[in-house]
Design a protein around this motif. Structure first.
Motif, short mmCIF file in Angstrom:
data_model
loop_
_atom_site.label_atom_id
_atom_site.label_comp_id
_atom_site.label_asym_id
_atom_site.label_seq_id
_atom_site.Cartn_x
_atom_site.Cartn_y
_atom_site.Cartn_z
N CYS A 1 0.86 -1.11 0.09
CA CYS A 1 -0.13 0.03 0.04
C CYS A 1 0.74 1.30 -0.11
CB CYS A 1 -0.95 0.09 1.20
SG CYS A 1 -0.04 0.14 2.60
N PHE B 1 -7.63 1.40 9.51
CA PHE B 1 -7.06 2.28 8.62
C PHE B 1 -6.17 1.54 7.59
CE2 PHE B 1 -7.56 4.95 12.52
CZ PHE B 1 -8.38 5.98 11.75
N ASP C 1 -6.01 0.48 4.12
CA ASP C 1 -6.70 0.76 2.81
C ASP C 1 -6.90 -0.58 1.95
OD1 ASP C 1 -6.74 3.47 3.18
OD2 ASP C 1 -5.24 3.85 1.99
N PRO C 2 -5.96 -1.39 1.55
CA PRO C 2 -6.17 -2.42 0.91
C PRO C 2 -7.34 -3.26 1.57
CG PRO C 2 -3.80 -2.25 1.11
CD PRO C 2 -4.46 -1.23 2.10
N LEU D 1 -9.58 -2.70 3.63
CA LEU D 1 -11.00 -2.19 4.05
C LEU D 1 -11.63 -1.68 2.75
CD1 LEU D 1 -10.00 -0.41 7.15
CD2 LEU D 1 -11.60 -2.26 7.16
N LEU D 2 -10.95 -1.43 1.77
CA LEU D 2 -11.39 -1.04 0.51
C LEU D 2 -11.93 -2.28 -0.26
CD1 LEU D 2 -8.98 1.73 -0.54
CD2 LEU D 2 -11.44 2.05 -0.43
#
Lengths: 431, 456, 396
Positions: free
Chosen positions: C110, C339, C341-342, C344-345
């Motif tokens: 990330c 937090f 990103d990968p 949770l997205l």
């Protein structure tokens, strides 16, 4: 927006260009034009135009939704669907916009994509964003263009070869398939020449801020200046014309000794010159800008205006080497720079634009920018002994913009700069 | 005529005022926790500072008089205590009136009668205890606000009624306290100070102080003189979280970063790093040899690590803010706290209590986690290389102070001098007053011109 | 206690210690054992450890400070909305935990990890700090060639440090050892799928995590013994559902979280905690004349799925569903770090894939230093109960 106060010719030109694009997008059913969704950093505008397709930039839609105060609602809707409150609000805003009928910032219909062109440059979230879109539009063609990161601060022949090969074997064939047109290299070359011309002008425009007083604000107004190259007009004669006109206007301002144009007219006296790192906040853009121009603070250079390309370091699109230059373009955008390179660039800005201070606007959504910013800031502080300031906000999440919080920090920062100026001038103790 | 300078620091939880003389000496200070509006808060704090100034002047004048007993200083402290009690008493009377109003209007007839019948007794019960605490317990110097003082005693008194309407009585208090607390009361200094002197006379703690004695006459006379003296504020500066809302001209508003640093540096001239933990913000500030700020860092958007967080924890535990520190000092260990997030801290706190952790140990952990946040801000701002000064309301919390000292020494060396002033909460106001005296134009040039024009 | 049990206990207690040894004592021992041996630290998720092994080195997995270190300096480098792991890594770097390491690799996970590579460069930690840009193009001739070149750069770095040149036979040998390691780890997972009580998820975690900080030969011996032990009928089955845990591939869940999931009525039959150890799904050619290309091709052809990868033609939702089916799991627990990103997205996408396939799931968030698990236990317990008692789909 700045345009409302003094409608200079360049502003009208830009307005017409952008209005025209959204209008064209709203009528693709009639025109039969194909639509490519892609992102600003490392966008292949010239190539898309060479296939006579139309670009859609989801992050531009998101920031526009932010400026039009719609993003808050969109984000909440996406979060209701299970999107985490921790992650990028551009993505959530885009999802929310889709759920609301995909009406764009100009209230016109944004057509669905025929091709998802994922040239993901300098931002991992773009990749996740397209995976999300991939699910929203099942079956749509996806072209992956992986842009290698400048991990060692340079572009190697191997990186370039990898890019060119992807362009040749992945991107161009998919574009041919979607558009039904053969790749026309001559047309691409023509577009690249237009780009190079526009880029020449753009560099002069941003560098005009080296002048004292600066005739432009290189951040708040700068985001308007990069509009045409960043939303699909790079490679068109219209863009070149726009920048040519803008430069004429700026040169006139310099001749008259005028400062930047703000939403409330011309900034009268330049008191502080800052370099800013990080994207702006969009939901409260005007309020945010006002905190600066009210106190005579002008942003002379910013990293954010280089997300669509750091042309002032010398890169130009080159019709002689079309695919190589597209590759190099993708690899040279700001967020594809490693941290030491970013520090060097900002350091150059602080020195060459004679900044009084350096400010970080740390954006919750954007780790590509934010992770490491504190270290960059400290390094610059130590290296240049420049006063530094730090504030936090978000791109399009209005919940994350606290007026009093930011104002408090900015005022303290400006007062610190003022104190410092007095001391530097007097070199005598105050007490 | 003497010149005085005023600094007002409008914080998110308390407002402070400091008056200095031409030698930068603090001669009066006032503090209030009113949250009515910033103007009222500033006025109350300022008024307190003016009374305090008069006491300082009284003290100065009497000190040069000859023929006074050796313990005159003690007597003056007692006089100040009595004065504060009288101030308190006037507000208590107003609170009682408010109680009656609420008692009449907020309940049905039967309940109203019952409550009204008890209220006089309740006040009679708590007033002597509070009076005693003021006169002989130094309550005035314990930085407790009107609300805290009454709340503790009132709750006990209601408790002792063993009534089934406990909640109703508390409702009376909750509904009445805020308007009374927020009311700006103009006290008559001469009257109150004289009454205070008579109160001392009555109490008989000072055998020399008898009716008609020389001592009595001298003090009474000085009270008359001081009360008639005009405390003229030559210039003033406002600072703090709410500074933008102060009814001051713009040229008299300054950032609290600059003021805290300037104030702390004035008290401790070797200070190069200042940590200020206030209600809303935590700040790590680096200053130069002149007390001017060279860099600063404030907590990020998250309010964890500020005084607010402690307030939130106190509410969760249903104890007063002042009790937190002492309770944490009783800890035998520190429970590891993960969420310094205000939102999650409550849940974590309850969970820890559920699994049997002791309150004091949890609080110790919480205090420690707050200090860790502050330490990372200090690191962000460049660390500690020389004398370190800790300011702000939270600096009065013993547990926080303990961890700050330990961690500063741990991270930056045992030989770092750590300064904490008893008046650390007033540093911002002090800095403001000092800026006011210098009339330093730290503001922007455009405003400077205006302020100069005015000065002429 | 039988000798076998005693041996297993010893192995597991060694692993428990080594897995969370923030001083990397075992790695340092290994380095001291031979001249010119290098230690190359790598961050999550995957790195072909074979390569370093073949060049007289040890690739040391750096999975963060977990809940074992107080973070002060690290917080000075990161805003509150960035995950916890890099704070610990910076704190460790500044406190000298990595002083024995000769170089650092930051696989592309990330933007945070990517930028961390630059921070290490600025801090001047190690003789090199390289961001390892894994290709998102899964064609041998394109992504494969690029990736092979990335590995070449690492080889050059190591050669510069210890003078060792890459040798074909040595690399083949290293690949063989790592193949064996992967094979045995997979067999443990296969056995646990059927008999998860034979080795707890926490024990497996320790075993697996220790493996990335010690030489592969030593780890292979341990895996051999553990396998030997759990092939027999040991332990007592309990009435628990089987779950796959997904989303914890980078910042590691605290041990307490893994334990809580199992205590709350779930057997974890697959996970992505230390996914790098099993990243390559299959055997890499260990007889090749060009083993470096074999490594690159293995990445292109045999990579598992992950939130850090967008394999356009190979949807990870489908692959996750297939994994759950293969493991006969009753549900999926999405456990992502705050937090991240990968992870949770990806979550809404993967959840939708689950819903479309009637796979039950719950979602939780953690941070590597989370200390309280009551809420998580309740959630997981309710999930488990609902499946056991009512067999009704739930989503939390």
């Amino acid at each position: 927006m700045a345009q409302e106060v003094t409608k200079e010719k360049s502003m009208l030109l830009q307005k017409k260009m952008i209005g025209g694009l959204f209008d064209e997008l709203a009528h693709v059913k009639e025109s039969g034009k194909k639509v490519v969704y892609t992102f600003v950093p490392g966008n292949l505008s010239e190539l898309i135009r060479a296939f006579d397709m139309l670009p859609v930039y989801p992050e531009i839609n998101a920031l526009q939704s932010g400026m039009k105060k719609r993003s808050g609602g969109f984000i909440k809707e996406a979060e209701k669907l299970g999107h985490s409150e921790d992650v990028c609000t551009y993505v959530k805003c885009d999802v929310g916009m889709f759920l609301n009928g995909n009406k764009g910032p100009a209230d016109t219909q944004i057509p669905p994509p025929d091709l998802l062109l994922l040239s993901y440059t300098g931002c991992f979230t773009f990749m996740k964003w397209f995976e999300t879109l991939d699910r929203i539009y099942p079956g749509v063609e996806v072209a992956m263009l992986h842009t290698p990161y400048q991990e060692d601060g340079k572009i190697t022949p191997e990186m370039r070869a990898y890019m060119v090969k992807q362009l040749k074997e992945e991107v161009i064939p998919k574009m041919e398939k979607v558009s039904g047109k053969k790749f026309d290299e001559a047309k691409l070359k023509e577009n690249l020449q237009h780009s190079a011309d526009a880029e020449d002008y753009l560099v002069q425009i941003f560098e005009s801020a080296k002048h004292k007083p600066s005739p432009i604000d290189g951040y708040f107004a700068g985001v308007y200046y990069i509009g045409p190259v960043n939303i699909g007009f790079r490679g068109t004669p219209e863009a070149t014309e726009y920048y040519k006109q803008l430069l004429i206007e700026i040169k006139e301002r310099i001749r008259l000794g005028k400062g930047p144009v703000t939403p409330e007219g011309e900034m009268k006296k330049e008191r502080f010159r800052l370099v800013v790192e990080g994207p702006p906040n969009w939901t409260n853009f005007r309020e945010f800008w006002k905190m600066f121009y009210d106190l005579g603070v002008v942003i002379v250079a910013s990293s954010y205006t280089k997300v669509g390309g750091v042309f002032d370091l010398g890169f130009r699109h080159n019709p002689e080497k079309p695919l190589e230059s597209l590759s190099d373009y993708c690899m040279t955008v700001y967020t594809n720079h490693n941290l030491p390179q970013r520090i060097d660039l900002l350091s150059k800005y602080i020195k060459e634009y004679q900044a009084d201070g350096f400010l970080v606007n740390s954006i919750k959504s954007c780790n590509s920018f934010s992770a490491g910013q504190l270290m960059m800031m400290r390094t610059l502080e130590e290296r240049l002994e420049v006063p530094v300031g730090f504030i936090e906000s978000d791109l399009v999440d209005p919940r994350y913009f606290s007026f009093s919080n930011i104002k408090n920090r900015l005022d303290s920062f400006f007062q610190m700069l003022e104190q410092r100026k007095i001391i530097l001038n007097q070199k005598t103790p105050v007490a | 005529m003497s010149k005085y300078y005023l600094g007002v620091d409008l914080g998110s939880t308390t407002s402070k005022a400091v008056i200095i003389n031409e030698k930068d000496e603090i001669i009066g200070k006032g503090i209030t926790n009113t949250r009515a509006n910033y103007k009222v808060a500033a006025d109350i704090a300022r008024q307190e500072a003016v009374y305090d100034t008069r006491f300082t002047l009284l003290n100065q004048n009497l000190r040069v008089e000859s023929g006074l007993p050796e313990n005159i200083e003690d007597l003056l402290v007692s006089l100040d205590d009595a004065f504060h009690f009288l101030e308190f008493d006037i507000r208590l009377q107003k609170l009682y009136n408010e109680f009656l109003k609420v008692g009449k209007s907020a309940f049905d007839n039967k309940l109203s009668k019952l409550i009204l019948a008890e209220l006089p007794g309740l006040i009679d019960q708590i007033r002597p205890q509070i009076k005693e605490a003021y006169l002989h317990g130094g309550l005035a110097r314990k930085s407790q606000f009107f609300r805290d003082v009454v709340n503790e005693q009132y709750t006990q008194a209601v408790d002792s009624l063993e009534t089934e309407y406990f909640e109703k009585f508390m409702l009376v208090f909750d509904k009445s306290i805020t308007p009374v607390e927020n009311e700006m009361i103009e006290f008559d200094f001469k009257q109150l100070a004289t009454d205070a002197l008579n109160m001392l006379l009555e109490a008989g703690d000072y055998p020399e102080l008898t009716a008609g004695s020389k001592l009595y006459q001298k003090v009474a006379k000085q009270i008359q003189i001081i009360a008639d003296e005009k405390i003229d504020i030559t210039n003033m500066v406002g600072t703090g979280y709410g500074r933008a809302l102060l009814p001051f001209p713009e040229s008299c508003i300054k950032s609290e970063i600059l003021c805290h640093a300037f104030g702390a540096h004035a008290v401790f001239p070797n200070t190069r790093t200042v940590l200020d933990i206030g209600g809303q913000d935590t700040k790590a500030i680096q200053v130069d040899g002149y007390g001017l700020v060279t860099s600063f860092h404030m907590n990020d958007r998250c309010a964890a690590g500020c005084g607010r967080y402690l307030g939130y924890i106190a509410d969760e535990l249903n104890i007063s803010l002042n009790e937190l520190g002492p309770l944490a000092m009783e800890a035998e260990k520190q429970v590891n706290i993960c969420s310094t997030c205000t939102v999650f801290a409550g849940a974590e706190l309850r969970e820890l209590l559920n699994v049997g952790e002791k309150r004091s140990d949890i609080l110790a952990g919480l205090h420690r986690s707050i200090v860790m946040r502050a330490m990372s801000l200090i690191a962000r701002s460049g660390g500690v290389h020389n004398e370190f000064t800790f300011t702000g309301g939270v600096a009065r919390n013993q547990a926080v102070l303990k961890y700050v000292s330990a961690m500063i020494h741990e991270s930056y060396g045992e030989d770092i001098t750590i300064n904490v002033h008893t008046d650390s909460i007033f540093m911002g106001a002090l800095g403001g007053a000092m800026f006011a005296r210098r009339n330093i134009d730290v503001d922007l040039p455009e405003k400077q011109k205006r302020s100069r024009a005015k000065a002429v | 206690m039988s000798d076998k049990t005693k041996n297993i206990d010893q192995i597991l207690s060694f692993c428990k210690e080594a897995a969370f040894d923030l001083q990397f004592t075992e790695a340092a021992k290994c380095k001291a054992a031979e001249e010119n041996r290098v230690l190359i630290g790598y961050m999550p998720i995957y790195f072909p450890r074979e390569l370093v092994h073949a060049m007289n080195g040890l690739a040391v997995g750096i999975m963060g400070s977990g809940d074992r270190k107080q973070i002060v300096k690290g917080d000075a480098y990161y805003q509150s909305y960035i995950c916890h792991m890099p704070r610990g890594l910076i704190e460790m770097a500044l406190d000298g935990h990595f002083d024995e390491m000769d170089g650092f690799l930051f696989p592309s996970i990330c933007d945070v990890i990517r930028n961390l590579s630059g921070m290490f460069q600025i801090l001047g930690k190690g003789k090199f700090a390289k961001y390892l840009d894994y290709p998102q193009d899964f064609n041998r001739e394109t992504g494969g060639v690029f990736y092979r070149n990335e590995l070449k750069i690492i080889i050059d770095h190591i050669t510069k440090i210890n003078g060792v040149k890459l040798d074909k036979d040595r690399l083949n040998e290293s690949i063989k050892l790592q193949n064996l390691n992967r094979r045995m780890l997979n067999e443990i997972y296969d056995i646990r799928q059927q008999f998860p009580w034979r080795l707890s998820a926490v024990e497996l975690y320790h075993l697996q995590r220790a493996g990335i900080v010690i030489p592969v030969e030593q780890h292979n011996n341990m895996l051999h013994d553990v396998l030997d032990y759990i092939r027999e009928d040991v332990g007592t089955p309990m009435d628990k559902i089987k779950v796959v845990v997904s989303g914890s591939f980078c910042e590691q869940p605290p041990i307490g979280l893994i334990r809580s999931i199992e205590q709350a009525g779930c057997y974890i039959v697959d996970d992505d905690f230390l996914i790098g150890s099993r990243w390559i799904e299959g055997q890499i050619d260990d007889q090749s004349d060009d083993p470096l290309t074999a490594l690159a091709n293995a990445y292109v052809d045999m990579s598992t799925f992950s939130s850090s990868v967008y394999d356009v033609n190979n949807h990870k939702g489908i692959r996750l569903a297939a994994l759950a089916k293969k493991r006969k799991a009753d549900g999926i627990i999405f456990a992502a770090p705050s937090f991240c990103d990968p992870a949770l997205l990806d979550r809404p996408i993967l959840q939708k894939d689950c819903e479309e396939r009637d796979i039950r799931y719950i979602s939780i968030k953690f941070s590597e230093n989370t200390g309280q698990f009551k809420v998580i236990k309740e959630q997981v317990g309710a999930f488990s109960d609902s499946i056991k008692l009512w067999d009704e789909p739930v989503t939390v």
